[in-house]
Design a protein around this motif. Structure first.
Motif, PDB file in Angstrom:
ATOM      1  N   PRO A 152      14.101  -0.589   1.283  1.00 40.80           N
ATOM      2  CA  PRO A 152      13.206   0.592   1.186  1.00 40.80           C
ATOM      3  C   PRO A 152      13.124   1.154  -0.232  1.00 40.80           C
ATOM      4  N   LEU A 153      14.254   1.161  -0.944  1.00 44.23           N
ATOM      5  CA  LEU A 153      14.257   1.693  -2.304  1.00 44.23           C
ATOM      6  C   LEU A 153      13.556   0.735  -3.267  1.00 44.23           C
ATOM      7  N   LYS A 154      13.656  -0.557  -2.996  1.00 44.46           N
ATOM      8  CA  LYS A 154      12.919  -1.532  -3.802  1.00 44.46           C
ATOM      9  C   LYS A 154      11.421  -1.288  -3.686  1.00 44.46           C
ATOM     10  N   LEU A 155      10.958  -1.105  -2.448  1.00 46.33           N
ATOM     11  CA  LEU A 155       9.538  -0.872  -2.226  1.00 46.33           C
ATOM     12  C   LEU A 155       9.101   0.444  -2.854  1.00 46.33           C
ATOM     13  N   PHE A 156       9.914   1.474  -2.719  1.00 45.46           N
ATOM     14  CA  PHE A 156       9.595   2.774  -3.317  1.00 45.46           C
ATOM     15  C   PHE A 156       9.465   2.642  -4.835  1.00 45.46           C
ATOM     16  N   THR A 157      10.383   1.883  -5.440  1.00 40.27           N
ATOM     17  CA  THR A 157      10.348   1.681  -6.885  1.00 40.27           C
ATOM     18  C   THR A 157       9.066   0.968  -7.307  1.00 40.27           C
ATOM     19  N   PHE A 158       8.695  -0.060  -6.565  1.00 40.05           N
ATOM     20  CA  PHE A 158       7.491  -0.819  -6.906  1.00 40.05           C
ATOM     21  C   PHE A 158       6.230   0.024  -6.732  1.00 40.05           C
ATOM     22  N   TRP A 159       6.169   0.821  -5.668  1.00 41.66           N
ATOM     23  CA  TRP A 159       4.960   1.590  -5.372  1.00 41.66           C
ATOM     24  C   TRP A 159       4.828   2.857  -6.214  1.00 41.66           C
ATOM     25  N   PHE A 160       5.947   3.567  -6.439  1.00 41.70           N
ATOM     26  CA  PHE A 160       5.836   4.935  -6.940  1.00 41.70           C
ATOM     27  C   PHE A 160       6.598   5.243  -8.237  1.00 41.70           C
ATOM     28  N   ARG A 161       7.271   4.280  -8.811  1.00 42.31           N
ATOM     29  CA  ARG A 161       7.951   4.543 -10.072  1.00 42.31           C
ATOM     30  C   ARG A 161       7.196   3.861 -11.211  1.00 42.31           C
ATOM     31  N   PRO A 162       7.295   4.434 -12.422  1.00 37.62           N
ATOM     32  CA  PRO A 162       8.148   5.557 -12.844  1.00 37.62           C
ATOM     33  C   PRO A 162       7.626   6.912 -12.365  1.00 37.62           C
ATOM     34  N   LEU A 163       8.561   7.834 -12.190  1.00 35.73           N
ATOM     35  CA  LEU A 163       8.230   9.202 -11.787  1.00 35.73           C
ATOM     36  C   LEU A 163       8.881  10.186 -12.760  1.00 35.73           C
ATOM     37  N   PHE A 164       8.244  10.405 -13.886  1.00 33.07           N
ATOM     38  CA  PHE A 164       8.622  11.397 -14.892  1.00 33.07           C
ATOM     39  C   PHE A 164      10.009  11.150 -15.512  1.00 33.07           C
ATOM     40  N   PHE A 224      -1.230  -5.931   1.237  1.00 32.48           N
ATOM     41  CA  PHE A 224      -0.482  -4.965   0.439  1.00 32.48           C
ATOM     42  C   PHE A 224       1.018  -5.101   0.669  1.00 32.48           C
ATOM     43  N   PHE A 225       1.426  -5.190   1.922  1.00 32.48           N
ATOM     44  CA  PHE A 225       2.852  -5.218   2.219  1.00 32.48           C
ATOM     45  C   PHE A 225       3.500  -6.536   1.787  1.00 32.48           C
ATOM     46  N   LEU A 226       2.844  -7.666   2.070  1.00 32.73           N
ATOM     47  CA  LEU A 226       3.424  -8.962   1.692  1.00 32.73           C
ATOM     48  C   LEU A 226       3.527  -9.097   0.175  1.00 32.73           C
ATOM     49  N   SER A 227       2.482  -8.663  -0.532  1.00 33.42           N
ATOM     50  CA  SER A 227       2.505  -8.721  -1.998  1.00 33.42           C
ATOM     51  C   SER A 227       3.619  -7.843  -2.545  1.00 33.42           C
ATOM     52  N   SER A 228       3.727  -6.643  -2.019  1.00 37.11           N
ATOM     53  CA  SER A 228       4.762  -5.713  -2.469  1.00 37.11           C
ATOM     54  C   SER A 228       6.144  -6.278  -2.203  1.00 37.11           C
ATOM     55  N   LEU A 229       6.315  -6.838  -1.007  1.00 39.22           N
ATOM     56  CA  LEU A 229       7.624  -7.379  -0.612  1.00 39.22           C
ATOM     57  C   LEU A 229       8.050  -8.503  -1.548  1.00 39.22           C
ATOM     58  N   ALA A 230       7.120  -9.403  -1.850  1.00 38.24           N
ATOM     59  CA  ALA A 230       7.445 -10.532  -2.719  1.00 38.24           C
ATOM     60  C   ALA A 230       7.765 -10.070  -4.135  1.00 38.24           C
ATOM     61  N   MET A 231       6.980  -9.129  -4.639  1.00 32.67           N
ATOM     62  CA  MET A 231       7.162  -8.687  -6.024  1.00 32.67           C
ATOM     63  C   MET A 231       8.439  -7.878  -6.222  1.00 32.67           C
ATOM     64  N   THR A 232       8.889  -7.186  -5.189  1.00 36.78           N
ATOM     65  CA  THR A 232      10.115  -6.393  -5.346  1.00 36.78           C
ATOM     66  C   THR A 232      11.331  -7.273  -5.607  1.00 36.78           C
ATOM     67  N   PHE A 233      11.271  -8.544  -5.222  1.00 38.75           N
ATOM     68  CA  PHE A 233      12.404  -9.442  -5.422  1.00 38.75           C
ATOM     69  C   PHE A 233      12.453 -10.029  -6.828  1.00 38.75           C
ATOM     70  N   VAL A 234      11.345  -9.947  -7.551  1.00 40.82           N
ATOM     71  CA  VAL A 234      11.329 -10.543  -8.889  1.00 40.82           C
ATOM     72  C   VAL A 234      11.035  -9.526  -9.989  1.00 40.82           C
ATOM     73  N   MET A 273       4.259  -1.381 -13.587  1.00 40.44           N
ATOM     74  CA  MET A 273       3.058  -0.569 -13.764  1.00 40.44           C
ATOM     75  C   MET A 273       1.814  -1.443 -13.812  1.00 40.44           C
ATOM     76  N   ARG A 274       1.938  -2.618 -14.426  1.00 44.07           N
ATOM     77  CA  ARG A 274       0.797  -3.521 -14.563  1.00 44.07           C
ATOM     78  C   ARG A 274       0.546  -4.310 -13.282  1.00 44.07           C
ATOM     79  N   GLN A 275       1.592  -4.848 -12.682  1.00 43.66           N
ATOM     80  CA  GLN A 275       1.444  -5.753 -11.548  1.00 43.66           C
ATOM     81  C   GLN A 275       0.915  -5.059 -10.294  1.00 43.66           C
ATOM     82  N   LYS A 276       1.346  -3.827 -10.053  1.00 38.35           N
ATOM     83  CA  LYS A 276       0.951  -3.185  -8.796  1.00 38.35           C
ATOM     84  C   LYS A 276      -0.519  -2.778  -8.783  1.00 38.35           C
ATOM     85  N   SER A 277      -1.166  -2.767  -9.951  1.00 42.62           N
ATOM     86  CA  SER A 277      -2.590  -2.420  -9.979  1.00 42.62           C
ATOM     87  C   SER A 277      -3.416  -3.436  -9.195  1.00 42.62           C
ATOM     88  N   MET A 278      -2.866  -4.644  -8.981  1.00 40.53           N
ATOM     89  CA  MET A 278      -3.559  -5.660  -8.196  1.00 40.53           C
ATOM     90  C   MET A 278      -3.744  -5.245  -6.747  1.00 40.53           C
TER      91      MET A 278
END
Length: 403
Positions: free
Chosen positions: A279-291, A339-349, A357-362
């Motif tokens: 869950p924290l991996k996904l949160f980091t990929f979706w919503f970080r950086p946060l200030f 969205f979920f499969l892409s996020s899941l795969a990217m959080t591991f690498v 910041m660049r990758q999640k814009s996809m």
């Protein structure tokens, strides 16, 4: 810069022809909005161009590589990075585009991605939704700065975004948009084969579980095309992670993801995502950086946008959303799966905030589509409930008058 300015004007005229074509097929199409979006996107071309002059940018290498005198155009044909070189080759070597002109061209590719995103959203969701009290949802997401920044330069970001939005727009009406679907699919596959995997899986699951009544023949066609396509290109997809000859995909992928994560962690602005729970991996990929963990001024700007993502995401964290997903159409289930499969795969690498910041814009537009559809469905259900109540009240009143 004169050549770049001339190209900007030429593409503006080309846009008008495209808008006329699209306006005949979609009564909702707004030329004024799309022209405004074009100039807004060009603003980020300018911002990225200045950024690339003072910072390390892959755009310079993408411009230099196709100029190799020892290689032919056909030798660049392939997947991933080399496909961008293949795509750029004729413009650089035959049309003599300079670096600034190539930046404008690719910024235009990114802009067309936003045009197709607009069509995808408006066609499937005709109801206007306001968020944060005064902001039109669609206008808000079309003008998010981070999305434009990473799709306004020479590189993978602009064309992959265009391919994804062409695919999303076409999949809801395959019969009439088959050519657009094929072009979008090829762009996705040749730039990021693994993303094509997520798109194919999402489409199949969407057609299997969507609420629409679709003929068996049409479903079979989708399954055969998508699954058959995956079987044909499975080696190329696995080759992205060097797994084409693997005997144990799970273990080898774990080794690859750990190695990749360690490399990115040491690249600056790293985060130790390998130690995070999922869950924290996904949160980091979706919503970080946060200030607090923002890498530089750009990170602070992105943090504001990430806060918007987070606030929008909170709107679907309720029981009604689960009921909505069960009854949702193909486009929603496909978008959520991609969205979920892409996020899941990217959080591991991924373990570098700059790259995140660049990758999640996809893939963020697929989440926005799900949220937008959910909010529109709630509004529609509320409107229909009020109409039924008014109709029932009128019937009661008529009965009273009749008695």
């Amino acid at each position: 810069m004169f050549g770049a300015l001339a190209l900007v004007i030429t593409l503006l005229f080309i846009n008008q022809g495209l808008f006329s074509f699209m306006g005949k097929r979609h009564t909702f199409f707004s030329k004024k909005l799309m022209n405004g979006l074009y100039f807004y996107h060009l603003l980020f071309f300018g911002v990225y161009y200045v950024y690339a002059l003072v910072n390390r940018s892959d755009s310079h290498m993408y411009f230099l590589r196709p100029q190799s005198i020892s290689r032919s155009w056909s030798s660049f044909f392939g997947t991933s990075t080399t496909f961008i070189d293949f795509l750029s080759y004729p413009f650089i070597n035959y049309l003599n585009f300079n670096y600034e002109m190539m930046m404008v061209l690719y910024a235009w590719f990114g802009y067309l991605g936003f045009v197709f995103a607009y069509l995808f959203f408006r066609e499937n969701i005709p109801i206007k939704i306001r968020v944060f009290k005064n902001f039109d949802f669609l206008i808000l997401i079309l003008f998010l700065p981070n999305m434009h920044f990473w799709t306004a330069s020479l590189g993978k970001g602009a064309p992959i975004f265009l391919g994804l939005m062409m695919f999303a727009y076409s999949i809801t009406n395959i019969k009439k948009r088959f050519i657009t679907l094929i072009i979008g699919s090829l762009i996705i596959y040749f730039i990021r084969p693994h993303v094509f995997l997520f798109i194919a899986v999402g489409t199949v699951l969407g057609y299997m579980t969507g609420k629409e009544k679709i003929s068996f023949g049409k479903k079979l066609l989708i399954y055969v095309v998508m699954i058959g396509g995956l079987m044909l290109v499975q080696d190329q997809i696995l080759a992205v992670a060097g797994l084409e000859g693997s005997d144990d995909l799970v273990e080898d992928f774990q080794d690859f993801s750990e190695t990749r994560s360690n490399k990115l962690d040491n690249a600056g602005s790293g985060v130790n995502m390998a130690a995070y729970p999922l869950p924290l991996k996904l949160f980091t990929f979706w919503f970080r950086p946060l200030f607090l963990d923002a890498p530089g001024i750009l990170g602070l700007i992105v943090s504001v946008e990430n806060l918007i993502y987070l606030l929008l995401f909170l709107k679907i964290l309720n029981k009604k959303f689960l009921k909505f997903i069960k009854k949702s159409p193909i486009s929603v289930k496909m978008s959520l799966t991609v969205f979920f499969l892409s996020s899941l795969a990217m959080t591991f690498v991924m373990s570098n905030l700059g790259i995140i910041m660049r990758q999640k814009s996809m893939v963020m537009y697929f989440l926005f589509f799900v949220i937008y559809y959910f909010l529109a469905q709630k509004k529609y259900d509320k409107i229909m409930w009020k109409r039924r109540k008014i109709k029932q009240q009128k019937l009661k009143d008529e009965l009273v008058i009749g008695n």
